[in-house]
Design a protein around this motif. Sequence first.
Motif, PDB file in Angstrom:
ATOM      1  N   THR A 107       0.871  -1.190   0.000  1.00  0.00           N
ATOM      2  CA  THR A 107       0.000   0.000   0.000  1.00  0.00           C
ATOM      3  C   THR A 107       0.887   1.213   0.000  1.00  0.00           C
ATOM      4  OG1 THR A 107      -1.736  -1.136   1.230  1.00  0.00           O
ATOM      5  CG2 THR A 107      -1.794   1.267   1.204  1.00  0.00           C
ATOM      6  N   LEU A 108       0.664   2.145  -0.964  1.00  0.00           N
ATOM      7  CA  LEU A 108       1.488   3.328  -1.101  1.00  0.00           C
ATOM      8  C   LEU A 108       0.612   4.560  -0.792  1.00  0.00           C
ATOM      9  CD1 LEU A 108       2.841   1.094  -3.004  1.00  0.00           C
ATOM     10  CD2 LEU A 108       3.944   3.013  -4.135  1.00  0.00           C
ATOM     11  N   THR A 109       1.056   5.258   0.216  1.00  0.00           N
ATOM     12  CA  THR A 109       0.350   6.511   0.608  1.00  0.00           C
ATOM     13  C   THR A 109       1.109   7.659   0.023  1.00  0.00           C
ATOM     14  OG1 THR A 109      -0.400   5.528   2.673  1.00  0.00           O
ATOM     15  CG2 THR A 109      -0.481   7.922   2.484  1.00  0.00           C
ATOM     16  N   LEU A 110       0.455   8.457  -0.840  1.00  0.00           N
ATOM     17  CA  LEU A 110       1.076   9.567  -1.530  1.00  0.00           C
ATOM     18  C   LEU A 110       0.600  10.886  -0.908  1.00  0.00           C
ATOM     19  CD1 LEU A 110       0.584   8.214  -5.161  1.00  0.00           C
ATOM     20  CD2 LEU A 110       2.571   7.914  -3.663  1.00  0.00           C
ATOM     21  N   LYS A 111       1.029  11.999  -1.520  1.00  0.00           N
ATOM     22  CA  LYS A 111       0.553  13.296  -1.044  1.00  0.00           C
ATOM     23  C   LYS A 111      -0.947  13.330  -1.119  1.00  0.00           C
ATOM     24  CE  LYS A 111       0.796  18.252  -2.025  1.00  0.00           C
ATOM     25  NZ  LYS A 111       1.381  19.317  -2.867  1.00  0.00           N
ATOM     26  N   ARG A 112      -1.448  12.780  -2.168  1.00  0.00           N
ATOM     27  CA  ARG A 112      -2.884  12.723  -2.318  1.00  0.00           C
ATOM     28  C   ARG A 112      -3.252  11.318  -2.775  1.00  0.00           C
ATOM     29  NH1 ARG A 112      -4.288  18.387  -5.506  1.00  0.00           N
ATOM     30  NH2 ARG A 112      -3.608  19.825  -3.826  1.00  0.00           N
TER      31      ARG A 112
END
Length: 435
Positions: A417-422
């Motif tokens: 799971t990749l959490t980005l700026k948005r």
Amino acid sequence: MTSFMETMNPGAPAAVDIPAEPRPLDQLPARAGDTTAANPWPVSVLSQKFHMAVDRWPSAWVCGQITQINTRRAGSAYITLRDDFEDIAMEVNGFGQFAAAASQFVQGDRVVIHGKPNLWTKRTSLSLRGDTILRVGAGGSLKAMIDELRKRLKGEGLFDEDHKLSLPQFPGRIGLICAPQARAEGDVITNVNLRWPAVEFSVVHVHVQGEQCPADVVKAIEQLDADPQVDVIIVARGGGAFEDLIGFSDERVVRAAYACATPLVSAIGHEDDWTLLDLVADMRASTPTDAAKRVVPDVREQQQLIENAIGQMRLRVRARVENEIRLVEGYANRPSLTQPLTMLEPHQRFVDEALQRLDIGLRRIADDAALTVEKAHASLTALSPQSTLNRGYAVVQTADGHVLDDAARVSPGDELTLTLKRGVLTAQATSSTVD
């Protein structure tokens, strides 16, 4: 009819029959003229009659020379007094104060003695019972004798000022001692009534000169002193020669005045006259008229005093009322009553200033708190992972939610799971490389 003695002895004196036992007194003659040879008085009865007659004789002053004197027994004195010009003498005796005074005299002294005739019934001997003895000096003048008495009485303290009483200010009844129908009586009563009509009088008439004077005055003083209604006593007599006033220098009069508990005023003679009563009296008046002016106030003067006092009271009451009115007016004109809200102005200013200070204080506290929050927000923002994400970084988590920070822990095919700026992406690992 001749008696037996005349029959037996015609030249013998006539005899009478006298009972051997004494007769009862009611059987004896009442008067000397009723006595008879057959019914005489016993010697004791005649001696007693002599004594009763002598006892009614008045007191008198007598002068002479002491030829014998015996004062050896304490409290008694026996004197033989000889006439200055005739070969006549009499016996004088006395006790108490007379004996004490007589002990100062010796044989040859010329003296003046006051006393009362006395009969010693046991021997039917007549003598003078003395009560005052004075030395004859300065040629034997009355003034010298009175001066000697004055010195002696002064030494006893009879003339001391601390014994004198104050006269009542408003007497209700005045005791007046004077001669009957005397001008002094009219002077006193008239002048007293002119000055103070409300006063009443108790008048006692006495002899104001002669041998009866001292006894009368003493009795009058004692009578008026015993009357509780008498407030003051006046002894009044008009002017006269010094010898006429001698009764008011009698020692008995002086001592009666000293013992008097009612204030006593002496008004004897004129301005230049003097007696020993003047010295012992509570007040000496120059004349009977002067005595009237001294013992009562002047009703007109008293009325004037009352009117003046009432005027002063009215002035003081008026001044007090006016002062109270000024105080009330002053209170009524005060701003606290005319503008009562002005009383709240200082308190309102205090509250307003307090609210202003409270507002300023709260604003400062709020500003300080906002600044602190901003600083904390900046610090939190700088330390937040989101800031890292905002710069293009991503947070990689394994399927179980752990942050993945080592590629060695990932196997091909694992879901990530990749959490980005948005937003968040889900990816599958295909390979992993470890440096």
